[in-house]
Design a protein around this motif. Structure first.
Motif, PDB file in Angstrom:
ATOM      1  N   ALA A 102      -1.250 -11.234  13.035  1.00 36.17           N
ATOM      2  CA  ALA A 102      -2.584 -11.434  12.459  1.00 36.17           C
ATOM      3  C   ALA A 102      -3.314 -10.097  12.334  1.00 36.17           C
ATOM      4  N   SER A 103      -3.214  -9.296  13.377  1.00 36.11           N
ATOM      5  CA  SER A 103      -3.839  -7.975  13.351  1.00 36.11           C
ATOM      6  C   SER A 103      -3.279  -7.136  12.210  1.00 36.11           C
ATOM      7  N   LEU A 104      -1.962  -7.167  12.057  1.00 40.28           N
ATOM      8  CA  LEU A 104      -1.317  -6.406  10.984  1.00 40.28           C
ATOM      9  C   LEU A 104      -1.825  -6.859   9.617  1.00 40.28           C
ATOM     10  N   GLY A 105      -2.036  -8.166   9.470  1.00 44.44           N
ATOM     11  CA  GLY A 105      -2.527  -8.696   8.200  1.00 44.44           C
ATOM     12  C   GLY A 105      -3.871  -8.110   7.806  1.00 44.44           C
ATOM     13  N   TYR A 106      -4.757  -7.953   8.792  1.00 47.34           N
ATOM     14  CA  TYR A 106      -6.078  -7.411   8.464  1.00 47.34           C
ATOM     15  C   TYR A 106      -6.059  -5.895   8.328  1.00 47.34           C
ATOM     16  N   TYR A 107      -5.073  -5.240   8.941  1.00 42.43           N
ATOM     17  CA  TYR A 107      -4.888  -3.818   8.647  1.00 42.43           C
ATOM     18  C   TYR A 107      -4.402  -3.633   7.206  1.00 42.43           C
ATOM     19  N   ILE A 108      -3.520  -4.524   6.769  1.00 43.25           N
ATOM     20  CA  ILE A 108      -2.960  -4.427   5.417  1.00 43.25           C
ATOM     21  C   ILE A 108      -4.009  -4.712   4.349  1.00 43.25           C
ATOM     22  N   ASN A 109      -4.995  -5.535   4.680  1.00 42.97           N
ATOM     23  CA  ASN A 109      -5.920  -6.066   3.678  1.00 42.97           C
ATOM     24  C   ASN A 109      -6.531  -5.025   2.732  1.00 42.97           C
ATOM     25  N   PRO A 110      -7.045  -3.885   3.236  1.00 39.13           N
ATOM     26  CA  PRO A 110      -7.616  -2.912   2.285  1.00 39.13           C
ATOM     27  C   PRO A 110      -6.598  -2.423   1.261  1.00 39.13           C
ATOM     28  N   LEU A 111      -5.345  -2.283   1.691  1.00 37.47           N
ATOM     29  CA  LEU A 111      -4.310  -1.814   0.772  1.00 37.47           C
ATOM     30  C   LEU A 111      -3.927  -2.913  -0.216  1.00 37.47           C
TER      31      LEU A 111
END
Length: 297
Positions: A102-111
């Motif tokens: 889940a954390s990774l998903g929100y890190y990816i979001n801006p990209l």
């Protein structure tokens, strides 16, 4: 119009992102309730609490805008479905030891937002943006290669939130009224679900005599208070500053996963995170250089 107050803006922005980052603690407290039922109640209580907020914080003309532009209601209905899907996957991930994903998903979001701008809005990417997106893609690809499956939790969270933001722009309604209307439009679905599932925990009389219903009801303010703080912060801070603050939430989720809830970095996850972090560093550098060039012009 209120004069900008950066100190207040930082305080409000930090409050919003810290609350969002601490969501897992709340969802862990009610993990005995199925994720779908939590989302049903999140929609219900957010709709009720949102209605109360709209009575306190006046947003003149928002209802007239929607009434005169019924297509915006359809857009908000689509946004409601996307955000409900996002909520559901997030709650499921938290309560099934998938918080790192889940954390990774929100890190990816801006990209993902950058990529959606390219593919759907026809925006042109600068070289550093291409590099940032490529690093994110590399992180996902190596996860597929090492684990043998897509990091679907991360991708669903990033894509649903990315498309939510993209579609939401088509209905230029203020954030709070917009989210409240989205939850109102989810109400028939939520009520129908409760009616069709008489065995659901929250349909049992004993449930309402326990403390759990209070925790479920708290989903309303927990959902909307950080949004109010974020909107207030946006009036005092540049949006790019808020963009950098957004990394606080997934970082807090990651730290809770590792330090509180016993999740671990395996080599595949560590490599994926490293690639994403590198991509975000490049993305942030691109924003900084772009702002610097704009100021110099």
């Amino acid at each position: 119009m209120t004069a900008a107050n950066p100190q207040r803006g930082y305080l409000l922005g930090l409050t919003a992102y810290i609350i969002w980052g601490l969501f897992p603690i709340y969802f862990k407290a009610i993990q005995a309730i199925p994720a779908l039922e939590i989302i049903v109640h999140r929609a219900l209580w957010s709709a009720l609490f949102g209605a109360a907020l709209l009575m306190v914080w006046k947003h003149p003309g928002w209802w007239r805008e929607l009434r005169n532009n019924p297509k915006r209601l359809l857009v908000l209905a689509g946004c409601g479905l996307l955000i409900a899907c996002n909520w559901l996957v997030y709650v499921w991930a938290v309560n099934n030891e998938r918080m790192l994903e889940a954390s990774l998903g929100y890190y990816i979001n801006p990209l993902v937002n950058v990529l959606l701008g390219l593919l759907i809005l026809g925006e042109r990417l600068r070289r550093l943006q291409w590099l940032a997106v490529a690093l994110a893609a590399l992180g996902v690809a190596q996860q597929v290669w090492q684990v043998g499956s897509l990091p679907w939790v991360s991708l669903v969270l990033a894509l649903t939130f990315g498309f939510y933001g993209l579609i939401r722009k088509q209905a230029p309604v203020a954030a709070l009224p917009g989210l409240v209307v989205e939850t109102w439009l989810l109400l028939p679905v939520a009520l129908a679900w409760l009616a069709l599932h008489p065995a659901a925990m929250s349909n049992q009389a004993e449930f309402w005599s326990s403390w759990q219903w209070l925790l479920l009801a708290a989903a309303g303010p927990i959902t909307l208070v950080p949004l109010v703080c974020f909107n207030a912060a946006a009036r005092h801070l540049p949006y790019t500053t808020l963009g950098f603050l957004q990394y606080i939430a997934p970082t807090l989720v990651m730290l809770q996963a590792l330090l509180l809830f016993g999740e671990h970095f395996d080599p595949a996850k560590l490599m994926a995170f490293t690639c994403i972090w590198a991509g975000l560093a490049v993305y942030s550098l691109d924003i900084w250089l772009s702002l610097r060039k704009r100021k110099a012009a």
